[in-house]
Design a protein around this motif. Structure first.
Motif, PDB file in Angstrom:
ATOM      1  N   PHE A 143       0.839  -1.198   0.000  1.00 46.67           N
ATOM      2  CA  PHE A 143       0.000   0.000   0.000  1.00 46.67           C
ATOM      3  C   PHE A 143       0.873   1.247   0.000  1.00 46.67           C
ATOM      4  O   PHE A 143       1.661   1.466   0.919  1.00 46.67           O
ATOM      5  N   ARG A 144       0.689   2.051  -1.040  1.00 43.68           N
ATOM      6  CA  ARG A 144       1.499   3.259  -1.231  1.00 43.68           C
ATOM      7  C   ARG A 144       0.605   4.458  -1.448  1.00 43.68           C
ATOM      8  O   ARG A 144      -0.574   4.331  -1.729  1.00 43.68           O
ATOM      9  N   ARG A 145       1.217   5.613  -1.345  1.00 43.52           N
ATOM     10  CA  ARG A 145       0.503   6.864  -1.566  1.00 43.52           C
ATOM     11  C   ARG A 145       0.107   6.988  -3.033  1.00 43.52           C
ATOM     12  O   ARG A 145       0.839   6.613  -3.924  1.00 43.52           O
ATOM     13  N   VAL A 146      -1.075   7.536  -3.250  1.00 41.45           N
ATOM     14  CA  VAL A 146      -1.533   7.836  -4.603  1.00 41.45           C
ATOM     15  C   VAL A 146      -1.530   9.353  -4.725  1.00 41.45           C
ATOM     16  O   VAL A 146      -2.161  10.044  -3.929  1.00 41.45           O
ATOM     17  N   ALA A 147      -0.804   9.858  -5.714  1.00 42.09           N
ATOM     18  CA  ALA A 147      -0.706  11.307  -5.899  1.00 42.09           C
ATOM     19  C   ALA A 147      -1.990  11.813  -6.539  1.00 42.09           C
ATOM     20  O   ALA A 147      -2.257  11.566  -7.707  1.00 42.09           O
ATOM     21  N   VAL A 148      -2.812  12.512  -5.747  1.00 41.76           N
ATOM     22  CA  VAL A 148      -4.060  13.070  -6.226  1.00 41.76           C
ATOM     23  C   VAL A 148      -4.117  14.524  -5.777  1.00 41.76           C
ATOM     24  O   VAL A 148      -3.918  14.822  -4.603  1.00 41.76           O
ATOM     25  N   ALA A 149      -4.361  15.434  -6.705  1.00 37.65           N
ATOM     26  CA  ALA A 149      -4.524  16.843  -6.353  1.00 37.65           C
ATOM     27  C   ALA A 149      -5.973  17.057  -5.952  1.00 37.65           C
ATOM     28  O   ALA A 149      -6.882  16.860  -6.756  1.00 37.65           O
ATOM     29  N   ARG A 150      -6.211  17.456  -4.717  1.00 36.13           N
ATOM     30  CA  ARG A 150      -7.574  17.622  -4.216  1.00 36.13           C
ATOM     31  C   ARG A 150      -7.928  19.100  -4.052  1.00 36.13           C
ATOM     32  O   ARG A 150      -8.701  19.449  -3.186  1.00 36.13           O
ATOM     33  N   THR A 151      -7.358  19.954  -4.861  1.00 35.67           N
ATOM     34  CA  THR A 151      -7.646  21.374  -4.753  1.00 35.67           C
ATOM     35  C   THR A 151      -8.709  21.762  -5.753  1.00 35.67           C
ATOM     36  O   THR A 151      -8.797  21.215  -6.843  1.00 35.67           O
ATOM     37  N   LYS A 152      -9.528  22.727  -5.374  1.00 36.94           N
ATOM     38  CA  LYS A 152     -10.561  23.231  -6.266  1.00 36.94           C
ATOM     39  C   LYS A 152      -9.983  24.388  -7.071  1.00 36.94           C
ATOM     40  O   LYS A 152      -9.073  25.088  -6.627  1.00 36.94           O
ATOM     41  N   VAL A 153     -10.544  24.584  -8.226  1.00 35.35           N
ATOM     42  CA  VAL A 153     -10.109  25.691  -9.070  1.00 35.35           C
ATOM     43  C   VAL A 153     -10.561  26.991  -8.428  1.00 35.35           C
ATOM     44  O   VAL A 153     -11.710  27.131  -8.010  1.00 35.35           O
ATOM     45  N   ARG A 154      -9.650  27.935  -8.337  1.00 32.66           N
ATOM     46  CA  ARG A 154      -9.974  29.238  -7.752  1.00 32.66           C
ATOM     47  C   ARG A 154      -9.990  30.299  -8.828  1.00 32.66           C
ATOM     48  O   ARG A 154      -9.220  30.243  -9.785  1.00 32.66           O
ATOM     49  N   ALA A 155     -10.876  31.246  -8.645  1.00 33.37           N
ATOM     50  CA  ALA A 155     -10.955  32.350  -9.603  1.00 33.37           C
ATOM     51  C   ALA A 155      -9.713  33.229  -9.464  1.00 33.37           C
ATOM     52  O   ALA A 155      -9.163  33.395  -8.371  1.00 33.37           O
ATOM     53  N   ALA A 156      -9.265  33.770 -10.581  1.00 31.15           N
ATOM     54  CA  ALA A 156      -8.071  34.627 -10.574  1.00 31.15           C
ATOM     55  C   ALA A 156      -8.375  35.927  -9.825  1.00 31.15           C
ATOM     56  O   ALA A 156      -9.476  36.467  -9.902  1.00 31.15           O
ATOM     57  N   ARG A 157      -7.378  36.413  -9.085  1.00 30.35           N
ATOM     58  CA  ARG A 157      -7.517  37.697  -8.381  1.00 30.35           C
ATOM     59  C   ARG A 157      -6.532  38.683  -8.980  1.00 30.35           C
ATOM     60  O   ARG A 157      -5.465  38.298  -9.447  1.00 30.35           O
ATOM     61  N   ARG A 158      -6.920  39.923  -8.915  1.00 30.18           N
ATOM     62  CA  ARG A 158      -5.994  40.935  -9.411  1.00 30.18           C
ATOM     63  C   ARG A 158      -4.883  41.136  -8.390  1.00 30.18           C
ATOM     64  O   ARG A 158      -5.037  40.837  -7.208  1.00 30.18           O
ATOM     65  N   ALA A 159      -3.752  41.618  -8.857  1.00 31.56           N
ATOM     66  CA  ALA A 159      -2.608  41.857  -7.975  1.00 31.56           C
ATOM     67  C   ALA A 159      -2.931  43.000  -7.027  1.00 31.56           C
ATOM     68  O   ALA A 159      -3.625  43.963  -7.383  1.00 31.56           O
ATOM     69  N   LEU A 160      -2.439  42.912  -5.810  1.00 34.41           N
ATOM     70  CA  LEU A 160      -2.666  43.965  -4.822  1.00 34.41           C
ATOM     71  C   LEU A 160      -1.704  45.122  -5.044  1.00 34.41           C
ATOM     72  O   LEU A 160      -0.531  44.926  -5.356  1.00 34.41           O
ATOM     73  N   ALA A 161      -2.219  46.312  -4.847  1.00 29.24           N
ATOM     74  CA  ALA A 161      -1.384  47.510  -4.885  1.00 29.24           C
ATOM     75  C   ALA A 161      -1.057  47.905  -3.449  1.00 29.24           C
ATOM     76  O   ALA A 161      -1.716  47.465  -2.508  1.00 29.24           O
ATOM     77  N   ILE A 162      -0.063  48.742  -3.280  1.00 25.58           N
ATOM     78  CA  ILE A 162       0.327  49.195  -1.938  1.00 25.58           C
ATOM     79  C   ILE A 162      -0.845  49.888  -1.262  1.00 25.58           C
ATOM     80  O   ILE A 162      -1.064  49.725  -0.056  1.00 25.58           O
TER      81      ILE A 162
END
Length: 161
Positions: A130-149
């Motif tokens: 029994f070994r690890r199975v590489a599975v990405a369990r992340t949900k797609v996130r909407a893109a955010r704009r870059a923060l300004a100062i």
């Protein structure tokens, strides 16, 4: 109130609630099994690689009565298939076998079918079963704009140059 009840339980003593056993089937009528059963857990395992591994884990653990540490240490080379589809698993060491004398455990044909499906899907040839199975369990996130100062709080620790 919670602390008072906790103190009362310490003084009087309360039995710990033991986890229920994992049973195989569902039963009929009054004999119906409550809670989780192995058959329900096996049905919940999917047909993908993770589901095949989980089904093999559940089935092997149930047949052999192994602890988690013993399941994690099962080696493919220590499983000896038999002519009738079953197998014999050699346990080199366990918690109750401190001297390391070993033991042999019978595995049912259903368990061996699940283990074989997992071994073929994971392309395991030798070593730990029994070994690890590489599975990405992340949900797609909407893109955010870059923060300004100017978007940062006035007290943020940022070099404003």
């Amino acid at each position: 109130m919670r602390d008072a009840l906790r103190g009362h339980r310490r003084r009087v003593g309360v039995r710990q609630r033991q986890a229920g056993p994992l049973r195989f089937g569902e039963g009929i009528g009054r004999d119906a099994v409550k809670g989780f059963t192995l058959s329900v857990l096996l049905e919940a395992c999917g047909g993908d690689v993770v589901g095949l591994r989980d089904a093999a884990l559940l089935s092997l653990g149930y047949d052999a009565g192994l602890r988690v540490s013993e399941l994690a240490a099962v080696d493919l080379d220590r499983i000896e298939p038999q002519e009738d589809g079953s197998a014999v698993l050699e346990l080199a060491r366990s918690k109750t076998d401190q001297e390391g004398q070993g033991a042999f455990v019978w595995l049912s044909p259903d368990t061996m079918r699940r283990v074989t499906l997992w071994v073929e899907a994971a392309s395991i040839r030798t070593g730990v079963l029994f070994r690890r199975v590489a599975v990405a369990r992340t949900k797609v996130r909407a893109a955010r704009r870059a923060l300004a100062i100017s978007d940062l709080a006035w007290h943020a620790r940022v070099d404003r140059r």
